[in-house]
Design a protein around this motif. Structure first.
Motif, PDB file in Angstrom:
ATOM      1  N   GLU A 105     -12.577 132.705  76.168  1.00  0.00           N
ATOM      2  CA  GLU A 105     -12.183 133.067  74.807  1.00  0.00           C
ATOM      3  C   GLU A 105     -11.033 132.179  74.367  1.00  0.00           C
ATOM      4  OE1 GLU A 105     -12.037 134.236  71.278  1.00  0.00           O
ATOM      5  OE2 GLU A 105     -13.493 135.360  72.469  1.00  0.00           O
ATOM      6  N   SER A 106     -11.017 131.805  73.094  1.00  0.00           N
ATOM      7  CA  SER A 106      -9.969 130.912  72.593  1.00  0.00           C
ATOM      8  C   SER A 106      -9.054 131.572  71.573  1.00  0.00           C
ATOM      9  CB  SER A 106     -10.601 129.659  71.964  1.00  0.00           C
ATOM     10  OG  SER A 106     -11.450 130.019  70.893  1.00  0.00           O
ATOM     11  N   GLU A 107      -9.393 132.776  71.116  1.00  0.00           N
ATOM     12  CA  GLU A 107      -8.570 133.477  70.133  1.00  0.00           C
ATOM     13  C   GLU A 107      -7.873 134.668  70.788  1.00  0.00           C
ATOM     14  OE1 GLU A 107      -7.906 132.723  66.900  1.00  0.00           O
ATOM     15  OE2 GLU A 107      -8.929 130.840  67.327  1.00  0.00           O
ATOM     16  N   PRO A 108      -6.743 135.121  70.229  1.00  0.00           N
ATOM     17  CA  PRO A 108      -6.079 136.302  70.788  1.00  0.00           C
ATOM     18  C   PRO A 108      -7.016 137.510  70.811  1.00  0.00           C
ATOM     19  CG  PRO A 108      -4.624 135.178  69.242  1.00  0.00           C
ATOM     20  CD  PRO A 108      -5.970 134.533  69.097  1.00  0.00           C
ATOM     21  N   PHE A 109      -6.854 138.337  71.823  1.00  0.00           N
ATOM     22  CA  PHE A 109      -7.628 139.574  71.933  1.00  0.00           C
ATOM     23  C   PHE A 109      -6.809 140.594  72.710  1.00  0.00           C
ATOM     24  CE2 PHE A 109      -8.666 136.990  75.627  1.00  0.00           C
ATOM     25  CZ  PHE A 109      -8.646 137.887  76.693  1.00  0.00           C
ATOM     26  N   TRP A 110      -7.243 141.831  72.696  1.00  0.00           N
ATOM     27  CA  TRP A 110      -6.587 142.822  73.547  1.00  0.00           C
ATOM     28  C   TRP A 110      -7.632 143.517  74.392  1.00  0.00           C
ATOM     29  CZ3 TRP A 110      -6.775 148.270  73.697  1.00  0.00           C
ATOM     30  CH2 TRP A 110      -7.478 148.894  72.665  1.00  0.00           C
ATOM     31  N   CYS A 111      -7.203 144.082  75.503  1.00  0.00           N
ATOM     32  CA  CYS A 111      -8.151 144.745  76.382  1.00  0.00           C
ATOM     33  C   CYS A 111      -7.488 145.893  77.120  1.00  0.00           C
ATOM     34  CB  CYS A 111      -8.767 143.755  77.367  1.00  0.00           C
ATOM     35  SG  CYS A 111      -7.586 142.904  78.418  1.00  0.00           S
ATOM     36  N   ILE A 144      -2.302 142.592  75.347  1.00  0.00           N
ATOM     37  CA  ILE A 144      -2.736 141.564  74.393  1.00  0.00           C
ATOM     38  C   ILE A 144      -2.740 140.231  75.121  1.00  0.00           C
ATOM     39  CG2 ILE A 144      -2.103 140.257  72.320  1.00  0.00           C
ATOM     40  CD1 ILE A 144      -0.907 142.844  71.193  1.00  0.00           C
ATOM     41  N   MET A 145      -3.829 139.482  74.983  1.00  0.00           N
ATOM     42  CA  MET A 145      -3.935 138.170  75.603  1.00  0.00           C
ATOM     43  C   MET A 145      -3.994 137.084  74.534  1.00  0.00           C
ATOM     44  SD  MET A 145      -3.831 138.736  78.827  1.00  0.00           S
ATOM     45  CE  MET A 145      -4.110 137.024  79.329  1.00  0.00           C
ATOM     46  N   VAL A 146      -3.279 136.000  74.770  1.00  0.00           N
ATOM     47  CA  VAL A 146      -3.329 134.835  73.885  1.00  0.00           C
ATOM     48  C   VAL A 146      -3.740 133.619  74.726  1.00  0.00           C
ATOM     49  CG1 VAL A 146      -2.093 133.325  72.302  1.00  0.00           C
ATOM     50  CG2 VAL A 146      -1.529 135.762  72.386  1.00  0.00           C
ATOM     51  N   PRO A 147      -5.023 133.257  74.714  1.00  0.00           N
ATOM     52  CA  PRO A 147      -5.441 132.036  75.404  1.00  0.00           C
ATOM     53  C   PRO A 147      -5.010 130.819  74.588  1.00  0.00           C
ATOM     54  CG  PRO A 147      -7.318 133.499  74.892  1.00  0.00           C
ATOM     55  CD  PRO A 147      -6.152 133.943  74.074  1.00  0.00           C
ATOM     56  N   VAL A 148      -4.648 129.761  75.272  1.00  0.00           N
ATOM     57  CA  VAL A 148      -4.356 128.490  74.599  1.00  0.00           C
ATOM     58  C   VAL A 148      -5.143 127.409  75.332  1.00  0.00           C
ATOM     59  CG1 VAL A 148      -2.602 126.848  73.859  1.00  0.00           C
ATOM     60  CG2 VAL A 148      -2.040 129.290  73.970  1.00  0.00           C
ATOM     61  N   HIS A 149      -6.101 126.809  74.643  1.00  0.00           N
ATOM     62  CA  HIS A 149      -6.917 125.745  75.236  1.00  0.00           C
ATOM     63  C   HIS A 149      -6.336 124.402  74.798  1.00  0.00           C
ATOM     64  CE1 HIS A 149     -10.370 128.207  76.788  1.00  0.00           C
ATOM     65  NE2 HIS A 149      -9.668 129.098  76.099  1.00  0.00           N
ATOM     66  N   LEU A 150      -5.911 123.635  75.792  1.00  0.00           N
ATOM     67  CA  LEU A 150      -5.131 122.420  75.575  1.00  0.00           C
ATOM     68  C   LEU A 150      -5.952 121.169  75.859  1.00  0.00           C
ATOM     69  CD1 LEU A 150      -2.167 124.000  77.437  1.00  0.00           C
ATOM     70  CD2 LEU A 150      -1.968 123.205  75.077  1.00  0.00           C
ATOM     71  N   PRO A 151      -5.414 119.992  75.513  1.00  0.00           N
ATOM     72  CA  PRO A 151      -6.109 118.747  75.866  1.00  0.00           C
ATOM     73  C   PRO A 151      -6.379 118.660  77.368  1.00  0.00           C
ATOM     74  CG  PRO A 151      -4.339 118.293  74.323  1.00  0.00           C
ATOM     75  CD  PRO A 151      -4.190 119.734  74.723  1.00  0.00           C
ATOM     76  N   PHE A 152      -7.430 117.909  77.725  1.00  0.00           N
ATOM     77  CA  PHE A 152      -7.815 117.670  79.115  1.00  0.00           C
ATOM     78  C   PHE A 152      -8.300 118.943  79.803  1.00  0.00           C
ATOM     79  CE2 PHE A 152      -4.039 114.873  78.229  1.00  0.00           C
ATOM     80  CZ  PHE A 152      -4.793 113.806  77.765  1.00  0.00           C
ATOM     81  N   ALA A 153      -8.859 119.882  79.008  1.00  0.00           N
ATOM     82  CA  ALA A 153      -9.474 121.113  79.519  1.00  0.00           C
ATOM     83  C   ALA A 153      -8.488 122.034  80.218  1.00  0.00           C
ATOM     84  CB  ALA A 153     -10.650 120.791  80.436  1.00  0.00           C
ATOM     85  N   THR A 185       2.869 131.588  70.330  1.00  0.00           N
ATOM     86  CA  THR A 185       2.560 131.225  71.714  1.00  0.00           C
ATOM     87  C   THR A 185       1.933 129.843  71.788  1.00  0.00           C
ATOM     88  OG1 THR A 185       2.228 133.568  72.233  1.00  0.00           O
ATOM     89  CG2 THR A 185       1.364 131.962  73.796  1.00  0.00           C
ATOM     90  N   ARG A 186       1.014 129.552  70.882  1.00  0.00           N
ATOM     91  CA  ARG A 186       0.395 128.217  70.889  1.00  0.00           C
ATOM     92  C   ARG A 186       1.437 127.138  70.640  1.00  0.00           C
ATOM     93  NH1 ARG A 186      -4.092 130.778  67.488  1.00  0.00           N
ATOM     94  NH2 ARG A 186      -5.752 131.196  68.987  1.00  0.00           N
ATOM     95  N   ARG A 187       2.348 127.385  69.723  1.00  0.00           N
ATOM     96  CA  ARG A 187       3.385 126.387  69.448  1.00  0.00           C
ATOM     97  C   ARG A 187       4.255 126.163  70.686  1.00  0.00           C
ATOM     98  NH1 ARG A 187       5.986 123.814  65.111  1.00  0.00           N
ATOM     99  NH2 ARG A 187       3.912 124.013  64.176  1.00  0.00           N
ATOM    100  N   PHE A 188       4.647 127.246  71.336  1.00  0.00           N
ATOM    101  CA  PHE A 188       5.497 127.117  72.518  1.00  0.00           C
ATOM    102  C   PHE A 188       4.765 126.411  73.661  1.00  0.00           C
ATOM    103  CE2 PHE A 188       6.699 128.747  76.703  1.00  0.00           C
ATOM    104  CZ  PHE A 188       8.013 128.326  76.762  1.00  0.00           C
ATOM    105  N   ILE A 189       3.558 126.865  73.981  1.00  0.00           N
ATOM    106  CA  ILE A 189       2.832 126.324  75.125  1.00  0.00           C
ATOM    107  C   ILE A 189       2.482 124.858  74.912  1.00  0.00           C
ATOM    108  CG2 ILE A 189       0.667 126.428  76.406  1.00  0.00           C
ATOM    109  CD1 ILE A 189       2.617 128.589  77.252  1.00  0.00           C
ATOM    110  N   SER A 190       2.015 124.492  73.724  1.00  0.00           N
ATOM    111  CA  SER A 190       1.645 123.092  73.480  1.00  0.00           C
ATOM    112  C   SER A 190       2.861 122.182  73.598  1.00  0.00           C
ATOM    113  CB  SER A 190       0.984 122.936  72.112  1.00  0.00           C
ATOM    114  OG  SER A 190       1.868 123.325  71.070  1.00  0.00           O
ATOM    115  N   GLY A 191       4.003 122.626  73.096  1.00  0.00           N
ATOM    116  CA  GLY A 191       5.224 121.831  73.225  1.00  0.00           C
ATOM    117  C   GLY A 191       5.703 121.745  74.663  1.00  0.00           C
TER     118      GLY A 191
END
Length: 272
Positions: A105-111, A144-153, A185-191
């Protein structure tokens, strides 16, 4: 539904000054920014009764660290109690449900034990059964989960758990704050990943030809050179030439690494 109610949330709107301030604080441009950026996410999540656990790369044993080398999960996010030091579990990404779900999954979700709740239907997650996983946890019953898919898989899995371990329904809080958590989260992780990446294993500006990609896609699903030659009506020697040429461009040492690196750059697509 536990401690949360929709009317409790007053959130910054997209494009607002407050939202821009939150995003700017979560931005990492150099190693010295890491701690303050993580603090911004921690404090924002805490306003809504959530506790953050951030992982930049589920394939790596390295936890997120600040410029001084401190592990932020313990030092800043407070995961110190017995059974909470998740980053020390070397097999976590292979066996634990939450990081594994972020591969699909690439978008935030909760479980929770009741299942996965995503913005769009995800048949991969629907086939996973979270009941056993959550039955074995004492620190939270929903997340709540926030996946972040980055360059190079590279896949980053980030968790926001209720501070109240009895809360098992995050539908309202997710509807209110899930999107904002995703942006921050995406901004933080990518940086963070850009700043901390020290090795370059793939050449810059690598451009494969249409025929090279076609051959690699067939190779990725297990076809031999001779089988590929029959499928696309070219000679065996021509297929080998295209695969070898792709390997040279990708700085790969063999066929397997050529396919792997092409996949990291997104040339093979999801069907490979």
């Amino acid at each position: 539904m536990g401690a949360f109610g929709r009317n409790e949330f007053i959130l910054p709107t997209s494009g607002s000054v407050e939202m821009e301030t939150l995003v700017e604080r979560a931005t990492v441009r150099r190693a010295e920014d890491i701690r303050d950026a993580a603090l911004g996410i921690r404090d924002f999540a805490a306003q809504y009764g959530l506790r953050a656990a951030l992982c930049a790369n589920i394939a790596s044993r390295e936890g997120i660290r600040d410029a001084d080398g401190s592990v932020l999960a313990a030092d800043l996010f407070g995961w110190r109690a017995d059974g909470e030091r998740w980053w020390e579990d070397r097999s976590l990404a292979l066996h634990a449900l939450l990081p594994r779900s972020c591969r699909y999954e690439s978008e935030p979700f909760w479980c929770s034990a009741r299942g996965f709740f995503t913005a769009s239907a995800n048949p991969y997650l629907e086939e996973m059964d979270p009941r056993r996983y959550f039955a074995g946890l004492s620190c939270f019953k929903a997340v709540i989960m926030v996946p972040v898919h980055l360059p190079f898989a590279q896949v980053s899995a980030n968790c926001f758990a209720p501070c109240d371990p009895s809360v098992d329904d995050l539908s309202d809080v997710f509807a209110a704050v899930g999107g904002t958590l995703g942006v921050l989260t995406r901004r933080f992780i990518s940086g963070y990943v850009a700043v901390m990446r020290t090795k370059r294993r793939i050449p810059s500006d690598c451009e494969l030809s249409k025929r090279e990609v076609e051959c690699l896609r067939w190779a990725a699903i297990g076809k031999t050179d001779r089988e590929i030659a029959m499928i696309i009506a070219l000679s065996h020697a021509t297929i080998r030439y295209h695969l070898n040429r792709a390997g040279e461009k990708l700085n790969a040492i063999n066929r397997a690494q050529t396919v792997f690196k092409a996949g990291q750059l997104g040339y093979l697509g999801a069907s490979a």
